[in-house]
Design an enzyme around this catalytic site. Structure first.
Site, PDB file in Angstrom:
ATOM      1  N   ALA A 131       0.761  -1.318  -0.008  1.00 25.00           N
ATOM      2  CA  ALA A 131       0.238   0.221   0.210  1.00 25.00           C
ATOM      3  C   ALA A 131       0.809   1.376  -0.086  1.00 25.00           C
ATOM      4  CB  ALA A 131      -0.920  -0.138   1.326  1.00 25.00           C
ATOM      5  N   ARG A 180      10.047   7.916  -2.389  1.00 24.17           N
ATOM      6  CA  ARG A 180      11.600   8.198  -2.894  1.00 24.17           C
ATOM      7  C   ARG A 180      11.629   7.479  -4.451  1.00 24.17           C
ATOM      8  NH1 ARG A 180      15.967   6.585  -0.170  1.00 24.17           N
ATOM      9  NH2 ARG A 180      14.957   5.162   1.189  1.00 24.17           N
ATOM     10  N   GLY A 225       0.240   2.071   9.133  1.00 23.89           N
ATOM     11  CA  GLY A 225       1.435   1.195   9.640  1.00 23.89           C
ATOM     12  C   GLY A 225       1.333  -0.159   9.221  1.00 23.89           C
ATOM     13  N   GLY A 253       5.460  -6.325  -0.693  1.00 19.01           N
ATOM     14  CA  GLY A 253       5.465  -6.249  -2.013  1.00 19.01           C
ATOM     15  C   GLY A 253       6.580  -5.539  -2.530  1.00 19.01           C
ATOM     16  N   GLU A 262      11.832  -0.670  16.820  1.00 20.33           N
ATOM     17  CA  GLU A 262      12.086   0.145  15.521  1.00 20.33           C
ATOM     18  C   GLU A 262      13.243   1.215  16.062  1.00 20.33           C
ATOM     19  OE1 GLU A 262      10.634   0.041  12.359  1.00 20.33           O
ATOM     20  OE2 GLU A 262      10.404  -1.939  13.488  1.00 20.33           O
ATOM     21  N   ASN A 299      15.244 -20.651 -48.649  1.00 21.00           N
ATOM     22  CA  ASN A 299      16.394 -19.595 -48.310  1.00 21.00           C
ATOM     23  C   ASN A 299      15.599 -18.154 -48.606  1.00 21.00           C
ATOM     24  OD1 ASN A 299      18.629 -18.123 -48.774  1.00 21.00           O
ATOM     25  ND2 ASN A 299      19.865 -19.866 -48.814  1.00 21.00           N
TER      26      ASN A 299
HETATM   27  C1  UD1 Z   1       9.560  -2.115   8.435  1.00 20.65           C
HETATM   28  C2  UD1 Z   1       9.602  -2.676   9.992  1.00 20.65           C
HETATM   29  C3  UD1 Z   1      11.076  -2.721  10.347  1.00 20.65           C
HETATM   30  C4  UD1 Z   1      11.935  -3.547   9.355  1.00 20.65           C
HETATM   31  C5  UD1 Z   1      11.287  -3.043   8.068  1.00 20.65           C
HETATM   32  C6  UD1 Z   1      12.278  -3.914   6.829  1.00 20.65           C
HETATM   33  C7  UD1 Z   1       7.616  -2.020  11.074  1.00 20.65           C
HETATM   34  C8  UD1 Z   1       6.994  -1.359  11.989  1.00 20.65           C
HETATM   35  N1  UD1 Z   1       8.710  -1.868  10.817  1.00 20.65           N
HETATM   36  O1  UD1 Z   1      10.051  -0.845   8.596  1.00 20.65           O
HETATM   37  O2  UD1 Z   1      11.271  -3.546  11.674  1.00 20.65           O
HETATM   38  O3  UD1 Z   1      13.270  -3.562   9.728  1.00 20.65           O
HETATM   39  O4  UD1 Z   1      10.220  -2.730   7.603  1.00 20.65           O
HETATM   40  O5  UD1 Z   1      12.225  -3.328   5.741  1.00 20.65           O
HETATM   41  O6  UD1 Z   1       6.779  -3.001  10.574  1.00 20.65           O
HETATM   42  N2  UD1 Z   1       3.075  -0.670   4.276  1.00 20.65           N
HETATM   43  C9  UD1 Z   1       1.506  -0.598   3.885  1.00 20.65           C
HETATM   44  N3  UD1 Z   1       0.845   0.053   4.698  1.00 20.65           N
HETATM   45  C10 UD1 Z   1       1.134   0.629   5.707  1.00 20.65           C
HETATM   46  C11 UD1 Z   1       2.550   0.702   6.006  1.00 20.65           C
HETATM   47  C12 UD1 Z   1       3.503   0.000   5.184  1.00 20.65           C
HETATM   48  O7  UD1 Z   1       1.291  -1.538   3.084  1.00 20.65           O
HETATM   49  O8  UD1 Z   1       0.595   1.561   6.280  1.00 20.65           O
HETATM   50  C13 UD1 Z   1       4.031  -1.628   3.638  1.00 20.65           C
HETATM   51  C14 UD1 Z   1       5.025  -0.554   2.658  1.00 20.65           C
HETATM   52  O9  UD1 Z   1       4.272  -0.321   1.373  1.00 20.65           O
HETATM   53  C15 UD1 Z   1       6.087  -1.640   2.585  1.00 20.65           C
HETATM   54  C16 UD1 Z   1       6.136  -2.336   3.797  1.00 20.65           C
HETATM   55  O10 UD1 Z   1       4.734  -2.338   4.227  1.00 20.65           O
HETATM   56  O11 UD1 Z   1       5.906  -2.487   1.695  1.00 20.65           O
HETATM   57  C17 UD1 Z   1       7.005  -1.726   5.134  1.00 20.65           C
HETATM   58  O12 UD1 Z   1       6.665  -0.448   5.306  1.00 20.65           O
HETATM   59  P1  UD1 Z   1       7.747   0.314   5.414  1.00 20.65           P
HETATM   60  O13 UD1 Z   1       6.992   1.881   5.669  1.00 20.65           O
HETATM   61  O14 UD1 Z   1       8.720   0.546   4.448  1.00 20.65           O
HETATM   62  O15 UD1 Z   1       8.536  -0.168   6.984  1.00 20.65           O
HETATM   63  P2  UD1 Z   1       9.562   0.408   7.701  1.00 20.65           P
HETATM   64  O16 UD1 Z   1       9.628   1.648   8.138  1.00 20.65           O
HETATM   65  O17 UD1 Z   1      10.919   0.280   6.424  1.00 20.65           O
END
Ligand code: UD1
Ligand code: CA
Length: 475
Positions: free
Chosen positions: A34, A39, A104, A128, A178, A383
């Protein structure tokens, strides 16, 4: 009683299901997709950016497919329509649920709750944007579930940066902190959270319902389920995979790095399968490229999607192939282009600067130089001379060219489709063929030649005189 959408499991005489006998856990996948991917600086949702010419989401789905999931739920948000359309193409049985606001990772998984109503097996959560998890790693997680209620996938990070830290006590995972919420001691931990986890569906959704957002980001962290599970005396562990598998994509630079990882894995697999790559690092493969053993791939060959190359063939340097099939013993290139629908039979030769599109080239036929063969069939052992073009498009519609067996098409023949050249027929070089040629006939379709004695010398004299006159006038 909950209604199960999944097919009933076959029970044997012992009353055990087939899966229980095989000790296989029933699984469902929840894939988080989602996020906006700010970036990436793109109009395309992040998870649809391609790696090996398939959306990165397809790679995550493919890894998960190794668990033979009963249900697959994709949590989409940003660009949900585009994501849903892509998912339908990858796996029509997968469900897409929408997370309206990205509150989250726990909130994201919670969106799959309804879609997993009645499912009582294990949920495996994937991201994903994390396309390289090996199927074997997921199988190890599911195996570890035999002894633990929750299994988290961790990795030793070379640079732990902003990953969540796994606080271990022996093989027990105490909690995940975190980066933003961690103290110095916790930040020193290098064993990090990949984000991937496995647990029983009911247990997981129960725990998620308890997650709060009282943290530095004011997000509902999926990682909080670990402490919540520990508080209930559930057993939680983390298993490790290589960092390469957990590579997540957040920027175009990450995407390029991911493409490199994909390519090197795909090349290594081909080498392992008995394919010779003279300069592996210059060969670009697609997610579905199939190449038989004892095939030689010379440097700088690019494979688009949908290519199958059978055993013992040769793809010479600087060729580009997509949506085509190359049979045993065929030789393609150098500098050849095979487009969708190119179907080469055994021992066909396709040479330099030849383009083949939607055309069957039968056994032993040769198209060796500078030709375009589109919407056509070329019979066995024919050919096709240099510079031959099937004129397949009249500006509105496409038309077919049919060439029989053992035909000889003279150099620079224009075959104006629809047109047919019979078995054993011949066309004279430079012909523009607009009518069918019957078998064994010779077709000559060009202005006949006339030689005018002395005329060249006279013409040169006139031209030279004209040039001299101009030079005098210019003074
Ligand atoms: C998350 C983990 C962290 C881990 C890291 C690995 C949590 C709180 N933290 O952090 O411990 O080391 O991934 O990469 O889980 N997403 C949604 N909906 C949301 C939020 C996120 O679909 O509301 C999806 C994002 O698109 C992404 C994935 O979940 O594919 C991870 O979300 P992201 O915000 O990147 O998490 P990090 O802060 O990197
Ligand atoms: Ca991330």
């Amino acid at each position: 009683m909950p209604v199960t959408v999944a097919p009933p499991l076959a029970a044997d005489k012992t009353g055990q299901s087939k899966r229980q006998r095989e000790n296989v856990m029933r699984t469902a996948l929840v894939i988080l997709a989602a996020g906006k991917g700010t970036r990436m600086n793109s109009d395309l949702p992040k998870v649809l950016h391609p790696i090996g010419q398939a959306p990165m989401l397809a790679h995550a789905m493919q890894s998960g497919a190794a668990l033979n999931p009963e249900r697959t739920v994709i949590v989409a948000g940003h660009g949900a329509d585009a994501v849903a359309a892509a998912v339908a193409e990858i796996d029509e049985t997968a469900q897409v649920v929408i997370q309206q606001e990205q509150l989250g990772t726990a909130h994201a998984v919670d969106q799959a709750r309804d879609a997993l109503q009645g499912f009582d097996g294990d949920v495996v959560v994937l991201y994903g944007d994390t396309p390289f998890i090996r199927p074997e790693t997921l199988e190890r997680m599911v195996a570890a579930r035999q002894a633990h209620d929750l299994v988290i996938l961790g990795f030793e990070a070379a640079d732990p940066a902003r990953y969540g830290r796994l606080v271990m006590h022996g093989d027990r995972l105490e909690r995940i902190v975190e980066f933003k919420d961690a103290n110095d001691e916790e930040r020193a931990i290098t064993f990090c959270n990949s984000g991937i986890l496995a647990g029983n569906a009911a247990t997981l959704f129960d725990l998620i319902a308890q997650v709060e957002n009282d943290n530095a980001s004011e997000e509902y962290y999926l990682t909080d389920v670990v402490e919540l599970a520990r508080a209930r005396d559930l057993s939680v562990t983390a298993i490790a995979c290589s960092e390469e598998e957990t590579l997540g994509i957040n920027s175009r630079a990450d995407l390029a790095a991911a493409e490199a990882v994909f390519q090197s894995r795909a090349r290594a697999d081909l080498l392992e399968d008995g394919v010779t790559l003279t300069a592996p690092e210059t060969v670009h493969l697609a997610f579905d490229t199939v190449i038989g053993r004892d095939t030689l791939i010379e440097p700088n060959v690019v494979f688009g999607p949908g290519v199958t190359v059978e055993t013992g063939s040769t793809i010479r340097a600087f060729s580009h192939l997509e949506g085509c099939h190359v049979s045993r013993g065929a030789v393609v290139g150098p500098y050849a282009r095979l487009r969708p629908g190119a179907e080469l039979a055994e021992d066909v030769r396709i040479g330099n600067f030849v383009e083949i599109k939607n055309a069957e080239i039968a056994e032993g036929a040769k198209v060796n130089h500078l030709s375009y063969i589109g919407d056509a069939r070329v019979g066995a052992a024919s050919n096709i001379g240099a510079g031959t073009i099937t004129c397949n498009y009249d500006g509105v519609m496409k038309h077919r060219t049919e060439i029989g067996k053992r035909a000889f098409i003279g150099s620079n023949t224009m075959l104006v489709a629809p047109v047919a050249v019979g078995d054993g027929a011949m066309t004279a070089s430079g012909s523009v063929i607009t009518r069918d040629v019957e078998p064994d006939a010779l077709a000559i379709a060009r202005a006949s030649q006339e030689n005018k004695p002395g005329r060249a010398r006279k013409l040169f004299d006139i031209l030279k005189a004209r040039k001299e006159k101009r030079a005098r006038e210019a003074k």
